[in-house]
Design a protein around this motif. Structure first.
Motif, PDB file in Angstrom:
ATOM      1  N   PRO A 149       0.831  -1.207   0.000  1.00 36.77           N
ATOM      2  CA  PRO A 149       0.000   0.000   0.000  1.00 36.77           C
ATOM      3  C   PRO A 149       0.864   1.256   0.000  1.00 36.77           C
ATOM      4  O   PRO A 149       2.016   1.231   0.433  1.00 36.77           O
ATOM      5  N   ALA A 150       0.299   2.343  -0.464  1.00 41.59           N
ATOM      6  CA  ALA A 150       1.012   3.622  -0.467  1.00 41.59           C
ATOM      7  C   ALA A 150       1.172   4.150   0.961  1.00 41.59           C
ATOM      8  O   ALA A 150       2.125   4.851   1.263  1.00 41.59           O
ATOM      9  N   ARG A 151       0.257   3.772   1.840  1.00 41.51           N
ATOM     10  CA  ARG A 151       0.301   4.218   3.233  1.00 41.51           C
ATOM     11  C   ARG A 151       0.983   3.153   4.072  1.00 41.51           C
ATOM     12  O   ARG A 151       0.760   1.980   3.896  1.00 41.51           O
ATOM     13  N   THR A 152       1.793   3.594   5.017  1.00 38.98           N
ATOM     14  CA  THR A 152       2.480   2.646   5.895  1.00 38.98           C
ATOM     15  C   THR A 152       1.875   2.628   7.293  1.00 38.98           C
ATOM     16  O   THR A 152       2.349   1.889   8.149  1.00 38.98           O
ATOM     17  N   ASP A 153       0.825   3.413   7.514  1.00 43.80           N
ATOM     18  CA  ASP A 153       0.241   3.522   8.849  1.00 43.80           C
ATOM     19  C   ASP A 153      -1.022   2.673   9.039  1.00 43.80           C
ATOM     20  O   ASP A 153      -1.753   2.855   9.997  1.00 43.80           O
ATOM     21  N   LEU A 154      -1.274   1.729   8.147  1.00 38.76           N
ATOM     22  CA  LEU A 154      -2.432   0.852   8.280  1.00 38.76           C
ATOM     23  C   LEU A 154      -2.012  -0.446   8.962  1.00 38.76           C
ATOM     24  O   LEU A 154      -1.353  -1.290   8.363  1.00 38.76           O
ATOM     25  N   GLU A 155      -2.400  -0.574  10.222  1.00 38.47           N
ATOM     26  CA  GLU A 155      -2.102  -1.777  10.982  1.00 38.47           C
ATOM     27  C   GLU A 155      -3.373  -2.610  11.108  1.00 38.47           C
ATOM     28  O   GLU A 155      -4.456  -2.154  10.741  1.00 38.47           O
ATOM     29  N   LEU A 156      -3.268  -3.807  11.648  1.00 41.37           N
ATOM     30  CA  LEU A 156      -4.431  -4.673  11.801  1.00 41.37           C
ATOM     31  C   LEU A 156      -5.541  -4.013  12.611  1.00 41.37           C
ATOM     32  O   LEU A 156      -6.718  -4.195  12.325  1.00 41.37           O
ATOM     33  N   ILE A 157      -5.173  -3.241  13.626  1.00 45.43           N
ATOM     34  CA  ILE A 157      -6.173  -2.651  14.506  1.00 45.43           C
ATOM     35  C   ILE A 157      -6.532  -1.212  14.145  1.00 45.43           C
ATOM     36  O   ILE A 157      -7.313  -0.575  14.844  1.00 45.43           O
ATOM     37  N   THR A 158      -5.997  -0.705  13.050  1.00 46.28           N
ATOM     38  CA  THR A 158      -6.356   0.632  12.580  1.00 46.28           C
ATOM     39  C   THR A 158      -7.837   0.635  12.216  1.00 46.28           C
ATOM     40  O   THR A 158      -8.315  -0.262  11.524  1.00 46.28           O
ATOM     41  N   LEU A 159      -8.567   1.635  12.691  1.00 46.13           N
ATOM     42  CA  LEU A 159      -9.988   1.753  12.378  1.00 46.13           C
ATOM     43  C   LEU A 159     -10.182   2.631  11.152  1.00 46.13           C
ATOM     44  O   LEU A 159      -9.533   3.664  11.007  1.00 46.13           O
ATOM     45  N   VAL A 160     -11.085   2.194  10.275  1.00 43.71           N
ATOM     46  CA  VAL A 160     -11.426   2.962   9.080  1.00 43.71           C
ATOM     47  C   VAL A 160     -12.940   3.156   9.056  1.00 43.71           C
ATOM     48  O   VAL A 160     -13.691   2.284   9.496  1.00 43.71           O
ATOM     49  N   VAL A 161     -13.378   4.301   8.564  1.00 41.16           N
ATOM     50  CA  VAL A 161     -14.808   4.593   8.469  1.00 41.16           C
ATOM     51  C   VAL A 161     -15.053   5.458   7.234  1.00 41.16           C
ATOM     52  O   VAL A 161     -14.235   6.307   6.882  1.00 41.16           O
ATOM     53  N   SER A 162     -16.194   5.216   6.584  1.00 36.24           N
ATOM     54  CA  SER A 162     -16.572   5.981   5.398  1.00 36.24           C
ATOM     55  C   SER A 162     -16.967   7.389   5.801  1.00 36.24           C
ATOM     56  O   SER A 162     -17.621   7.588   6.823  1.00 36.24           O
ATOM     57  N   VAL A 163     -16.598   8.356   4.989  1.00 42.85           N
ATOM     58  CA  VAL A 163     -17.017   9.733   5.231  1.00 42.85           C
ATOM     59  C   VAL A 163     -18.128  10.129   4.275  1.00 42.85           C
ATOM     60  O   VAL A 163     -18.713  11.200   4.423  1.00 42.85           O
ATOM     61  N   THR A 164     -18.440   9.288   3.319  1.00 38.29           N
ATOM     62  CA  THR A 164     -19.499   9.552   2.357  1.00 38.29           C
ATOM     63  C   THR A 164     -20.088   8.237   1.882  1.00 38.29           C
ATOM     64  O   THR A 164     -19.421   7.212   1.887  1.00 38.29           O
ATOM     65  N   GLU A 165     -21.342   8.290   1.493  1.00 32.96           N
ATOM     66  CA  GLU A 165     -21.968   7.111   0.892  1.00 32.96           C
ATOM     67  C   GLU A 165     -21.998   7.249  -0.622  1.00 32.96           C
ATOM     68  O   GLU A 165     -22.248   6.280  -1.322  1.00 32.96           O
ATOM     69  N   GLN A 166     -21.784   8.448  -1.102  1.00 30.42           N
ATOM     70  CA  GLN A 166     -21.803   8.717  -2.534  1.00 30.42           C
ATOM     71  C   GLN A 166     -20.410   8.560  -3.116  1.00 30.42           C
ATOM     72  O   GLN A 166     -19.488   9.253  -2.700  1.00 30.42           O
ATOM     73  N   ILE A 167     -20.266   7.662  -4.063  1.00 29.18           N
ATOM     74  CA  ILE A 167     -18.984   7.495  -4.751  1.00 29.18           C
ATOM     75  C   ILE A 167     -19.051   8.339  -6.012  1.00 29.18           C
ATOM     76  O   ILE A 167     -19.923   8.149  -6.859  1.00 29.18           O
ATOM     77  N   ARG A 168     -18.144   9.294  -6.100  1.00 24.78           N
ATOM     78  CA  ARG A 168     -18.193  10.309  -7.148  1.00 24.78           C
ATOM     79  C   ARG A 168     -17.484   9.914  -8.432  1.00 24.78           C
ATOM     80  O   ARG A 168     -17.488  10.658  -9.381  1.00 24.78           O
ATOM     81  N   GLU A 169     -16.868   8.771  -8.458  1.00 19.52           N
ATOM     82  CA  GLU A 169     -16.098   8.381  -9.633  1.00 19.52           C
ATOM     83  C   GLU A 169     -16.233   6.878  -9.843  1.00 19.52           C
ATOM     84  O   GLU A 169     -16.783   6.178  -9.007  1.00 19.52           O
ATOM     85  N   THR A 170     -15.723   6.401 -10.928  1.00 19.99           N
ATOM     86  CA  THR A 170     -15.752   4.967 -11.197  1.00 19.99           C
ATOM     87  C   THR A 170     -14.675   4.286 -10.369  1.00 19.99           C
ATOM     88  O   THR A 170     -13.506   4.654 -10.440  1.00 19.99           O
ATOM     89  N   VAL A 171     -15.101   3.359  -9.540  1.00 19.13           N
ATOM     90  CA  VAL A 171     -14.180   2.578  -8.718  1.00 19.13           C
ATOM     91  C   VAL A 171     -14.474   1.100  -8.937  1.00 19.13           C
ATOM     92  O   VAL A 171     -15.532   0.733  -9.447  1.00 19.13           O
ATOM     93  N   SER A 172     -13.555   0.270  -8.530  1.00 18.99           N
ATOM     94  CA  SER A 172     -13.756  -1.169  -8.674  1.00 18.99           C
ATOM     95  C   SER A 172     -14.862  -1.630  -7.733  1.00 18.99           C
ATOM     96  O   SER A 172     -15.165  -0.966  -6.738  1.00 18.99           O
ATOM     97  N   PRO A 173     -15.457  -2.784  -8.014  1.00 21.48           N
ATOM     98  CA  PRO A 173     -16.479  -3.317  -7.100  1.00 21.48           C
ATOM     99  C   PRO A 173     -15.931  -3.536  -5.687  1.00 21.48           C
ATOM    100  O   PRO A 173     -16.656  -3.350  -4.714  1.00 21.48           O
ATOM    101  N   GLU A 174     -14.661  -3.894  -5.582  1.00 25.51           N
ATOM    102  CA  GLU A 174     -14.051  -4.111  -4.268  1.00 25.51           C
ATOM    103  C   GLU A 174     -13.947  -2.803  -3.491  1.00 25.51           C
ATOM    104  O   GLU A 174     -14.220  -2.770  -2.295  1.00 25.51           O
TER     105      GLU A 174
END
Length: 121
Positions: free
Chosen positions: A28-53
């Motif tokens: 990954p480009a980020r090195t600060d993502l550990e197993l216990i790092t919490l992530v949360v969405s800030v939006t429900e609207q995806i503004r661009e084409t992204v992969s299904p994953e």
């Protein structure tokens, strides 16, 4: 089966190779993502084409999830999930909180107090 429950795996193994899901990247480009790092969405609207994953992870992270939980819920390898999460954080779809990093070793007294507390349970 809902889109969140869909998996790129079946009984015979993965349908898509992990390096393809990560765009050929193994780190990954980020090195600060550990197993216990919490992530949360800030939006429900995806503004661009992204992969299904990517879209699936944004939906999963409506409530805070750890990196390990996202990997388990998507049934994707941890390193692939870290790459995808890194993409989403950089694009502004997710925010994350990592635990404070400490390099100091706890004192013997602190460790003894923890051990004594566990024994009292």
């Amino acid at each position: 089966m809902s889109p969140v429950d869909a998996s790129p795996y079946d009984e015979s193994g993965p349908l898509v190779r992990p390096y393809f899901l990560a765009g050929g990247r193994s780190r990954p480009a980020r090195t600060d993502l550990e197993l216990i790092t919490l992530v949360v969405s800030v939006t429900e609207q995806i503004r661009e084409t992204v992969s299904p994953e990517h879209a699936r992870i944004v939906r999963l992270c409506r409530e805070p999830c750890s990196v390990a939980e996202v990997s388990a819920l998507t049934n994707l390898p941890l390193m692939v999930v870290k790459v995808l999460l890194s993409d989403l954080i950089d694009r502004g779809y997710l925010i994350h909180r990592s635990p404070p990093s400490t390099t100091e070793i706890p004192s013997r007294e602190l460790l003894q107090a923890v051990l004594d507390g566990i024994r009292r349970l």
